[in-house]
Design an enzyme around this catalytic site. Structure first.
Site, PDB file in Angstrom:
ATOM      1  N   SER A 114       0.849  -1.197   0.000  1.00  0.00           N
ATOM      2  CA  SER A 114       0.000   0.000   0.000  1.00  0.00           C
ATOM      3  C   SER A 114       0.882   1.244   0.000  1.00  0.00           C
ATOM      4  O   SER A 114       2.049   1.159  -0.394  1.00  0.00           O
ATOM      5  CB  SER A 114      -0.947  -0.035   1.214  1.00  0.00           C
ATOM      6  N   ASN A 115       0.340   2.372   0.408  1.00  0.00           N
ATOM      7  CA  ASN A 115       1.132   3.615   0.464  1.00  0.00           C
ATOM      8  C   ASN A 115       0.647   4.473   1.619  1.00  0.00           C
ATOM      9  O   ASN A 115      -0.257   4.081   2.351  1.00  0.00           O
ATOM     10  CB  ASN A 115       1.077   4.349  -0.881  1.00  0.00           C
ATOM     11  N   ARG A 116       1.210   5.657   1.743  1.00  0.00           N
ATOM     12  CA  ARG A 116       1.003   6.477   2.944  1.00  0.00           C
ATOM     13  C   ARG A 116      -0.245   7.353   2.902  1.00  0.00           C
ATOM     14  O   ARG A 116      -0.454   8.159   3.812  1.00  0.00           O
ATOM     15  CB  ARG A 116       2.234   7.368   3.170  1.00  0.00           C
TER      16      ARG A 116
END
Ligand code: PMT
Length: 215
Positions: free
Chosen positions: A21-23
């Site tokens: 995923s990402n931030r």
């Protein structure tokens, strides 16, 4: 008007407990949906996995992966006048998803990936008279890359944020955005709360839609 907004990250599962995923926290996209509803528009929010409450007056559709987000955007686009893609969609997903938790001993040290579809490009043929707004997460001077994405993805507006600038980008309550549009349009906004950035974006997108209708 009906404004369709995407927000947050997507989660690309490896197995039931692990994912890529990402931030993104969803704050920027949720602010756009909140401002759209506050301005009296019909706001629909396609949200990745985030821990934010649904803004008042907004209809929310929760999704997990990029493929889920693409299906939700396709499903809602028909009745929409404006699409704002504030989500940070994962560009890649694991080639295979295990239904069971993978045992450490059974895992390889690398994970084969396949590209996710680009949602904006996938729905471009359905655009018609709609206004499409993208975001560009950049590190450093955004102009050239934002203009490239504006043309490349067939957008009307793109909001470039330098995600390395203090107070801007992922997880912050403020953002530093420059909006680019067709015909050389460029509007540099100061560092300000995401709700204020969102209000400007909704205003510009609605203006662009009204101009298209000849209103
Ligand atoms: O959620 P927050 O913590 O508030 O953070 C906000 C943000 C930094 C995530 C947001 O402001 C932002 O910049 N969102 C877009 C991030 C991004 O994915 O940028 P990109 O340059 O990779 O993509 C460009 C555009 O294409 C975006 O509108 C994106 O939604 C869209 N895209 C990207 C990949 C993909 N597979 N399909 C897409 O449609």
């Amino acid at each position: 008007m009906r404004i369709l907004v995407t927000a947050g990250p997507t989660r690309e599962h490896i197995d039931p407990v692990r994912f890529i995923s990402n931030r993104s926290t969803g704050k920027m996209g949720f602010a756009v949906a909140a401002e759209a509803a506050a301005a009296g528009h019909d706001a629909i929010l396609v949200a990745g996995p985030v821990s934010l409450p649904t803004p008042s007056g907004v209809r929310r559709i929760d999704i997990v992966s990029a493929l889920d987000m693409l299906a939700a955007v396709r499903g809602e686009l028909d009745g929409a006048d404006i699409l704002v893609m504030a989500a940070a969609v994962a560009d890649w997903r694991p080639a295979a998803v295990s239904a069971l938790k993978l045992k450490k001993s059974a895992m390889a040290p690398s994970i084969p990936l396949v590209p996710n579809p680009d949602i904006l490009r996938e729905v471009a043929p359905l655009k018609g008279g709609r206004v499409f707004v993208g975001f560009a997460a950049e590190t450093g001077a955004p102009d050239a890359e934002a203009r490239r994405k504006l043309a490349d993805k067939g957008l009307d507006l793109i909001c470039a944020n330098d995600v390395t600038a203090p107070g801007a980008g992922f997880g912050t309550d403020t953002n530093l955005v420059t909006v680019f549009g067709r015909g050389g349009f460029r509007l540099e906004l100061p560092l300000m709360p995401k709700r204020d950035v969102a209000r400007e974006i909704v205003r510009l997108a609605v203006e662009a839609r009204e101009a298209r209708d000849g209103r």
